[in-house]
Design a protein around this motif. Sequence first.
Motif, mmCIF file in Angstrom:
data_model
loop_
_atom_site.group_PDB
_atom_site.id
_atom_site.type_symbol
_atom_site.label_atom_id
_atom_site.label_comp_id
_atom_site.label_asym_id
_atom_site.label_seq_id
_atom_site.Cartn_x
_atom_site.Cartn_y
_atom_site.Cartn_z
ATOM 1 N N ASP A 80 -27.085 6.286 -21.594
ATOM 2 C CA ASP A 80 -25.637 6.072 -21.022
ATOM 3 C C ASP A 80 -24.989 7.531 -20.767
ATOM 4 O O ASP A 80 -23.941 6.155 -19.374
ATOM 5 N N ILE A 162 -18.443 2.061 -26.654
ATOM 6 C CA ILE A 162 -17.919 0.483 -26.151
ATOM 7 C C ILE A 162 -16.328 -0.027 -26.722
ATOM 8 O O ILE A 162 -15.927 -0.846 -25.430
ATOM 9 N N LEU A 190 -20.479 -3.834 -17.470
ATOM 10 C CA LEU A 190 -21.009 -4.762 -18.032
ATOM 11 C C LEU A 190 -21.919 -4.065 -19.041
ATOM 12 O O LEU A 190 -22.207 -4.540 -19.962
ATOM 13 N N SER A 191 -23.493 -3.713 -18.203
ATOM 14 C CA SER A 191 -24.365 -3.171 -18.924
ATOM 15 C C SER A 191 -24.126 -1.911 -19.544
ATOM 16 O O SER A 191 -25.389 -1.590 -20.949
ATOM 17 N N ASP A 192 -23.762 -1.603 -19.061
ATOM 18 C CA ASP A 192 -22.702 -0.400 -19.792
ATOM 19 C C ASP A 192 -22.222 -0.270 -21.694
ATOM 20 O O ASP A 192 -23.285 -0.095 -21.956
ATOM 21 N N LEU A 193 -21.784 -1.435 -20.746
ATOM 22 C CA LEU A 193 -20.653 -1.724 -22.466
ATOM 23 C C LEU A 193 -22.043 -2.849 -23.466
ATOM 24 O O LEU A 193 -22.393 -2.018 -24.781
ATOM 25 N N TYR A 194 -22.786 -3.187 -23.206
ATOM 26 C CA TYR A 194 -24.382 -3.497 -24.088
ATOM 27 C C TYR A 194 -24.888 -2.467 -23.951
ATOM 28 O O TYR A 194 -25.755 -2.726 -25.317
ATOM 29 N N ILE A 197 -23.427 -0.812 -27.341
ATOM 30 C CA ILE A 197 -23.787 -1.803 -28.368
ATOM 31 C C ILE A 197 -25.365 -1.381 -28.669
ATOM 32 O O ILE A 197 -24.712 -0.466 -30.032
ATOM 33 N N ALA A 198 -25.713 -1.324 -27.987
ATOM 34 C CA ALA A 198 -27.664 -1.191 -28.341
ATOM 35 C C ALA A 198 -27.663 0.318 -29.176
ATOM 36 O O ALA A 198 -28.358 0.822 -29.539
ATOM 37 N N LEU A 225 -31.046 -4.121 -19.312
ATOM 38 C CA LEU A 225 -30.314 -4.618 -18.359
ATOM 39 C C LEU A 225 -29.940 -4.319 -17.807
ATOM 40 O O LEU A 225 -29.366 -4.705 -16.066
#
Length: 347
Positions: A80, A162, A190-194, A197-198, A225
């Motif tokens: 991340d 998040i 956006l992909s970092d946000l997902y 979450i993971a 992602l």
Amino acid sequence: MTDQRAARGRGHAPGPGAERGHGPGDGHDHDTAHGHGHGHAVRSDADRRPLVGALLLILGFMAAEVVTGLLAGSLALLSDAGHMLTDAAAIGLALVAMRIAARPAKGGFTYGLKRVEIISAQINGITLLLLTVFFVAEGVHRLVSPPVVEGALVTVTGLVGIVVNVIAAWLISKANRSSLNVEGAFQHILSDLYAFIATAAAGLVVWLTGWARADAIAALVVAALMAKAGWGLVRDSGRVFLEAAPTGMAPDEIGARMAATEHVVEVHDLHIWTVTSGYAALSAHVLVAPGSDCHAVRQATEAMLHDTYGIEHTTLQVDHASPKLLIIGEEGPHCRDPHGPSHPGAT
């Protein structure tokens, strides 16, 4: 007869794929017009503020995440953080590209430097794909030999991440996302946000069950992602570099529609390309029936292209058709190197 209309905005020459206009010296009537629209200028002042805010937010959290990831022994957190580094680079690159692209056209750069934004988008996409390779390899390795992971620390950091990425995504969404350059930065966020979450979910699993492989699985989700977002940016920016027609525009359909205009005998050497995000351009050679009004045909065609397809930047060469002009190719008096199909009119 030559009718060169004055430009309503800044002039734009046809792109590399466009047929050069034939001058008055070929002995035929000509009506060459350049349509110029507005609204494609880079709103650098409006877009720069939210991007700078998102950049500062991400840099601050990224530094904290690297330290936390090392302390927790979490690949998901480090992946991340690596992704957030590319987020920061993407936003920084977008800011530089916006400033360069806003410079006016001059000298040999007849479109200005608008495509710097597309270069920025492509670099962002390639970076995401390279990171994908690294994190897939490391994730598979950790699936085989899982290290000790501090689940509680990973969970808390993921939850904070998040929140940070929601704020950053909201800031960037206020900028002009019709630009591939800004969209590239947004896709990173956006992909970092997902991914966070993971990561938070994986940390919770490790914390509650002790199953350390959940961290590696989260890293693989992040990689997937990244691959999706990166491929989208590379594909879309590649279409611009290859002078492809904008997505959703079918040149054959547009050529047939132009040829269906009243008094049009034929349309050929039709070129449609994208200069930069949201900036489509078109050029074509239009033959009209002898005795018809070239100017009226040109104006009707430009209006149709604008109203139906949203194309504001057009360069149309309009000639009265004659037996010689209808000969296209090696033996013809013009267009000896024709590009693409010819579209016959109903006239």
